[in-house]
Design a protein around this motif. Structure first.
Motif: not given
Length: 126
Positions: A22-29
């Motif tokens: 969830r903290r990864n900028f590239y993972i939105d959902s």
């Protein structure tokens, strides 16, 4: 894929990895669910004749985490739908995290992983 014996911490690690993602900028959902919840989604999709919508919804998440995939073997419709979903996600290059319990092969407890999952990159927990 995280694979291991019962009680080896697969589910705990799956949830920890999903939370970290969830903290990864590239993972939105992110969708995180159990095999039982997946089977319920498939059953509802089949009942209401909108299984394509169910597959599309889960194919669009940046990360899909499915716990206890080995439990799908007794549910052919859920297993088939998941195999289709996994292929779609692979074609799109989306991240999918799976767990499965591995049992020792024996005549009393044969529970092989299906060919599709057996081909996935796995981390075995002891």
């Amino acid at each position: 894929m995280l694979a291991g014996s019962p009680g080896s911490g697969k589910t705990h690690l799956l949830h920890a990895l999903a939370q970290h993602a969830r903290r990864n900028f590239y993972i939105d959902s992110i969708a995180c669910l159990s095999a039982t919840q997946w089977a319920q989604e498939v059953a509802a999709g089949l009942h209401f004749a909108d299984i394509a919508c169910v597959l599309q919804r889960f194919a669009s998440h940046d990360l899909l985490a499915l716990d206890d995939t080995d439990r799908l073997w007794g549910m052919p419709q859920a297993q088939q739908a998941f195999a289709e979903l996994l292929r779609e996600r692979q074609e799109q290059g989306l991240r999918t995290l799976l767990t499965a319990t591995l049992y020792p092969a024996s005549p009393h407890n044969p529970q092989p992983l299906c060919e599709l999952l057996a081909q996935q990159t796995a981390v075995r927990l002891h």
